[in-house]
Scaffold this motif. Sequence first.
Motif, PDB file in Angstrom:
ATOM      1  N   UNK A 352       0.796  -1.218   0.000  1.00  0.00           N
ATOM      2  CA  UNK A 352       0.000   0.000   0.000  1.00  0.00           C
ATOM      3  C   UNK A 352       0.831   1.272   0.000  1.00  0.00           C
ATOM      4  N   UNK A 353       2.081   1.187   0.416  1.00  0.00           N
ATOM      5  CA  UNK A 353       2.900   2.396   0.506  1.00  0.00           C
ATOM      6  C   UNK A 353       3.270   2.913  -0.886  1.00  0.00           C
ATOM      7  N   UNK A 354       3.680   2.031  -1.792  1.00  0.00           N
ATOM      8  CA  UNK A 354       3.990   2.462  -3.156  1.00  0.00           C
ATOM      9  C   UNK A 354       2.739   2.946  -3.861  1.00  0.00           C
ATOM     10  N   UNK A 355       1.636   2.235  -3.685  1.00  0.00           N
ATOM     11  CA  UNK A 355       0.388   2.636  -4.315  1.00  0.00           C
ATOM     12  C   UNK A 355      -0.079   3.991  -3.828  1.00  0.00           C
ATOM     13  N   UNK A 356       0.086   4.253  -2.543  1.00  0.00           N
ATOM     14  CA  UNK A 356      -0.288   5.552  -1.991  1.00  0.00           C
ATOM     15  C   UNK A 356       0.564   6.653  -2.619  1.00  0.00           C
ATOM     16  N   UNK A 357       1.853   6.364  -2.843  1.00  0.00           N
ATOM     17  CA  UNK A 357       2.737   7.333  -3.488  1.00  0.00           C
ATOM     18  C   UNK A 357       2.293   7.655  -4.901  1.00  0.00           C
ATOM     19  N   UNK A 358       1.789   6.649  -5.632  1.00  0.00           N
ATOM     20  CA  UNK A 358       1.316   6.894  -6.997  1.00  0.00           C
ATOM     21  C   UNK A 358       0.059   7.761  -6.992  1.00  0.00           C
ATOM     22  N   UNK A 359      -0.800   7.558  -6.006  1.00  0.00           N
ATOM     23  CA  UNK A 359      -1.988   8.410  -5.893  1.00  0.00           C
ATOM     24  C   UNK A 359      -1.582   9.852  -5.598  1.00  0.00           C
ATOM     25  N   UNK A 360      -0.634  10.023  -4.692  1.00  0.00           N
ATOM     26  CA  UNK A 360      -0.144  11.366  -4.343  1.00  0.00           C
ATOM     27  C   UNK A 360       0.488  12.040  -5.562  1.00  0.00           C
ATOM     28  N   UNK A 361       1.330  11.295  -6.279  1.00  0.00           N
ATOM     29  CA  UNK A 361       2.003  11.857  -7.456  1.00  0.00           C
ATOM     30  C   UNK A 361       1.019  12.207  -8.569  1.00  0.00           C
ATOM     31  N   UNK A 362      -0.125  11.524  -8.587  1.00  0.00           N
ATOM     32  CA  UNK A 362      -1.136  11.808  -9.600  1.00  0.00           C
ATOM     33  C   UNK A 362      -2.070  12.940  -9.219  1.00  0.00           C
ATOM     34  N   UNK A 363      -1.795  13.563  -8.054  1.00  0.00           N
ATOM     35  CA  UNK A 363      -2.629  14.678  -7.612  1.00  0.00           C
ATOM     36  C   UNK A 363      -3.761  14.282  -6.694  1.00  0.00           C
ATOM     37  N   UNK A 364      -3.821  12.997  -6.313  1.00  0.00           N
ATOM     38  CA  UNK A 364      -4.893  12.527  -5.446  1.00  0.00           C
ATOM     39  C   UNK A 364      -4.616  12.779  -3.973  1.00  0.00           C
ATOM     40  N   UNK A 365      -5.503  12.295  -3.144  1.00  0.00           N
ATOM     41  CA  UNK A 365      -5.463  12.535  -1.698  1.00  0.00           C
ATOM     42  C   UNK A 365      -5.008  11.283  -0.959  1.00  0.00           C
ATOM     43  N   UNK A 366      -4.327  11.478   0.182  1.00  0.00           N
ATOM     44  CA  UNK A 366      -3.833  10.346   0.975  1.00  0.00           C
ATOM     45  C   UNK A 366      -4.174  10.544   2.445  1.00  0.00           C
ATOM     46  N   UNK A 367      -4.638   9.470   3.088  1.00  0.00           N
ATOM     47  CA  UNK A 367      -4.995   9.497   4.508  1.00  0.00           C
ATOM     48  C   UNK A 367      -4.387   8.276   5.179  1.00  0.00           C
ATOM     49  N   UNK A 368      -3.761   8.466   6.348  1.00  0.00           N
ATOM     50  CA  UNK A 368      -3.229   7.326   7.099  1.00  0.00           C
ATOM     51  C   UNK A 368      -3.770   7.367   8.523  1.00  0.00           C
ATOM     52  N   UNK A 369      -4.081   6.197   9.047  1.00  0.00           N
ATOM     53  CA  UNK A 369      -4.544   6.094  10.424  1.00  0.00           C
ATOM     54  C   UNK A 369      -3.411   6.402  11.391  1.00  0.00           C
ATOM     55  N   UNK A 370      -3.725   7.069  12.475  1.00  0.00           N
ATOM     56  CA  UNK A 370      -2.732   7.372  13.508  1.00  0.00           C
ATOM     57  C   UNK A 370      -2.104   6.071  13.987  1.00  0.00           C
ATOM     58  N   UNK A 371      -0.780   5.905  13.827  1.00  0.00           N
ATOM     59  CA  UNK A 371      -0.121   4.659  14.227  1.00  0.00           C
ATOM     60  C   UNK A 371      -0.386   4.261  15.676  1.00  0.00           C
ATOM     61  N   UNK A 372      -0.582   5.234  16.563  1.00  0.00           N
ATOM     62  CA  UNK A 372      -0.820   4.912  17.974  1.00  0.00           C
ATOM     63  C   UNK A 372      -2.114   4.146  18.179  1.00  0.00           C
ATOM     64  N   UNK A 373      -3.026   4.229  17.222  1.00  0.00           N
ATOM     65  CA  UNK A 373      -4.324   3.574  17.360  1.00  0.00           C
ATOM     66  C   UNK A 373      -4.419   2.277  16.563  1.00  0.00           C
ATOM     67  N   UNK A 374      -3.312   1.839  15.939  1.00  0.00           N
ATOM     68  CA  UNK A 374      -3.309   0.638  15.106  1.00  0.00           C
ATOM     69  C   UNK A 374      -2.926  -0.595  15.915  1.00  0.00           C
ATOM     70  N   UNK A 375      -3.539  -1.735  15.576  1.00  0.00           N
ATOM     71  CA  UNK A 375      -3.108  -2.996  16.170  1.00  0.00           C
ATOM     72  C   UNK A 375      -1.660  -3.260  15.792  1.00  0.00           C
ATOM     73  N   UNK A 376      -1.302  -2.920  14.564  1.00  0.00           N
ATOM     74  CA  UNK A 376       0.105  -2.926  14.151  1.00  0.00           C
ATOM     75  C   UNK A 376       0.359  -1.662  13.335  1.00  0.00           C
ATOM     76  N   UNK A 377       1.376  -0.915  13.704  1.00  0.00           N
ATOM     77  CA  UNK A 377       1.586   0.413  13.122  1.00  0.00           C
ATOM     78  C   UNK A 377       2.646   0.455  12.027  1.00  0.00           C
ATOM     79  N   UNK A 378       3.146  -0.705  11.602  1.00  0.00           N
ATOM     80  CA  UNK A 378       4.223  -0.725  10.611  1.00  0.00           C
ATOM     81  C   UNK A 378       3.891   0.103   9.369  1.00  0.00           C
ATOM     82  N   UNK A 379       2.776  -0.232   8.722  1.00  0.00           N
ATOM     83  CA  UNK A 379       2.444   0.371   7.434  1.00  0.00           C
ATOM     84  C   UNK A 379       2.151   1.858   7.565  1.00  0.00           C
ATOM     85  N   UNK A 380       1.325   2.222   8.535  1.00  0.00           N
ATOM     86  CA  UNK A 380       0.936   3.629   8.664  1.00  0.00           C
ATOM     87  C   UNK A 380       2.103   4.511   9.079  1.00  0.00           C
TER      88      UNK A 380
END
Length: 411
Positions: A352-380
């Motif tokens: 999901x990290x590379x895909x999110x970068x492609x959305x950002x580079x294409x002018x789209x929007x990106x949202x990530x969950x606060x890592x402190x609230x994740x069962x596992x925070x690696x990705x966010x």
Amino acid sequence: MIIFCEECGARNDLNSDKLSENLHAFNCCQCGESLVISKPLMDSGELSVFAETTPQRSENQSQAPITVLIVDDSTVLRKIIKEMFSADARLKVVGEAEHGLKALELISELKPDVVTLDVNMPVMDGLTTIKHIMIKCPTPVVMFSTLTGQGSKETFEALRYGAIDFLQKPSSLLKEDLKSQHELIISRVKNAARAGIDAVRYLRPAQTASQNKSTPNTQCQWVFAIGSSYGWYGSLLGLIPELKPDLPAAFISALYSTPSHVDAFTRYLDDHSPIVVSRAIDGQVIQPGTCYLASVFEAVSVVNTDDGLVLRVQSEPSKPPARITDELMTSLSTAMKERASGILLSGIGEDGIKGLGRIINGGGNAIVQDPKTCLCSDTTALAAEKYGLSPVLPGPRMAETIYAHCQEAIQ
């Protein structure tokens, strides 16, 4: 070397020479989780090693034992579970309770790091107990029952009420041997403790629409691709029921689970959400006010056609799971450009990290969950750092962020 996945319990037969000298990582053959093996474990010579992804902890935290309260009406099961936990130096059983009412008393007194909780008990059952825990003394809870398998209503109810994770009790009737089951249980309890109190929340039922739901009478102006691996049940249960049905946007998520489990989760989520929640079907025209769910064993993408935006879903039951979120977000960015959005929720690894970068580079929007609230925070945590994103609290706050983005784009 035999590695057991902490997410699905699948056995992975692995030659250590296939692992890179520094990374020691691979994807599970069944669920696609990114698993990391520590160098000391690889050098230990043990035949069976349980792979887990471990967030960084301070030196003092790593030395302190994880305290556990066991709640089960069976004396025999409590003894078995206690012996299992006591065999691990990182776990310390500080109390036992035979029903939920006793558990509430002990939680206030002992303040355990994790509670393992049965579903069916006298006096006060497990689901009622979770509600009281989340309101009175929020604590990471792992549901631990013969009922709480993937795809069961009890599992979804427990997660909606605030449980962090769910496991089946050890049994000789399960396909995995008892040693493998014990290793899975121990690792998941440790993960629940690492998630901490920030990941604990009681998800109050949303105001659902009538059973005859309708989608907005407008074109789909935005599409949000949602990525989540480990911890996705709770993350989606916190977000989707908070979304407004009149939003001119659609949501798509490919889940790290089997098609049958995704079927069950889709039905449950649709029953508890104002928007329509349905399975992703090949050739489906994407409608606003709808959330589409696919399985990791189904390659899902978005394409532009004469009929509008269409889902492409290809079943791949025999193929090892790929980076499904990256593929989905990449296709969405190509199809929608600046009207594409990517959301990353709780997860392990980098899907999901590379895909999110492609959305950002294409002018789209990106949202990530606060890592402190994740069962596992690696990705966010990785995504927030890589792209300089401000994390968003889950549930209602994330729904508000989505709505605000759509309103801003309209203006």
